[in-house]
Design a protein around this motif. Structure first.
Motif, PDB file in Angstrom:
ATOM      1  N   SER A   1     -68.961  -9.880  19.113  1.00 24.54           N
ATOM      2  CA  SER A   1     -68.632 -10.208  20.649  1.00 24.54           C
ATOM      3  C   SER A   1     -69.431  -8.857  21.211  1.00 24.54           C
TER       4      SER A   1
ATOM      5  N   ARG B   1     -64.534 -18.023  23.389  1.00 23.98           N
ATOM      6  CA  ARG B   1     -64.386 -17.461  23.846  1.00 23.98           C
ATOM      7  C   ARG B   1     -65.963 -17.034  24.985  1.00 23.98           C
TER       8      ARG B   1
ATOM      9  N   ARG C   1     -62.316 -20.483  17.835  1.00 27.38           N
ATOM     10  CA  ARG C   1     -61.852 -19.493  19.085  1.00 27.38           C
ATOM     11  C   ARG C   1     -62.638 -18.803  19.369  1.00 27.38           C
TER      12      ARG C   1
END
Length: 87
Positions: free
Chosen positions: A37, A72, A68
Motif C-alpha cells: 500500500s 482498494r 481486495r
C-alpha cells in the motif's frame, strides 16, 4: 525464498488496444506489512510519468485478499482472459 522486506516489478509495453504505452504490474510483495500500500502510489506515479495509459495485473481467482488489495488501489476486474503457452 525472499529475504527482502518487499519488491515490485513493472514491465513496460505498447498496445494499440490500450491506446499507447501500458504497464504490467508483474509482481508486488510486501509481507503483509503495508509495504504494498505504501509503494502503490509511487508505482502508479512512475507509470504516469512514463506516459502509461493503463496498468494491468493478474492474480489467481481464489486469491480474494489480493483482489481486495488491488480494488482498494483503484484496479477493476475486466472481462479479458489471459492465455499462456509454454515454449
Amino acid at each position: 525464498m525472499r529475504s527482502c522486506a518487499g519488491d515490485a516489478v513493472l514491465c513496460w509495453g505498447y498496445s494499440l488496444e490500450s491506446g499507447g504505452r501500458e504497464a504490467v504490474l508483474d509482481e508486488i510483495y510486501g509481507r503483509g506489512l503495508g509495504l504494498g500500500s505504501a509503494a502503490m502510489p509511487a508505482l502508479l506515479a512512475a507509470c504516469r510519468a512514463a506516459g502509461v495509459q493503463r496498468v494491468f495485473l493478474e492474480t489467481e481467482a481464489p486469491n480474494d485478499a489480493a483482489r481486495r488489495f488491488y480494488a482498494r488501489h483503484g484496479f477493476q476486474l475486466e472481462q479479458s482472459i489471459w492465455l499462456t503457452r509454454e515454449l
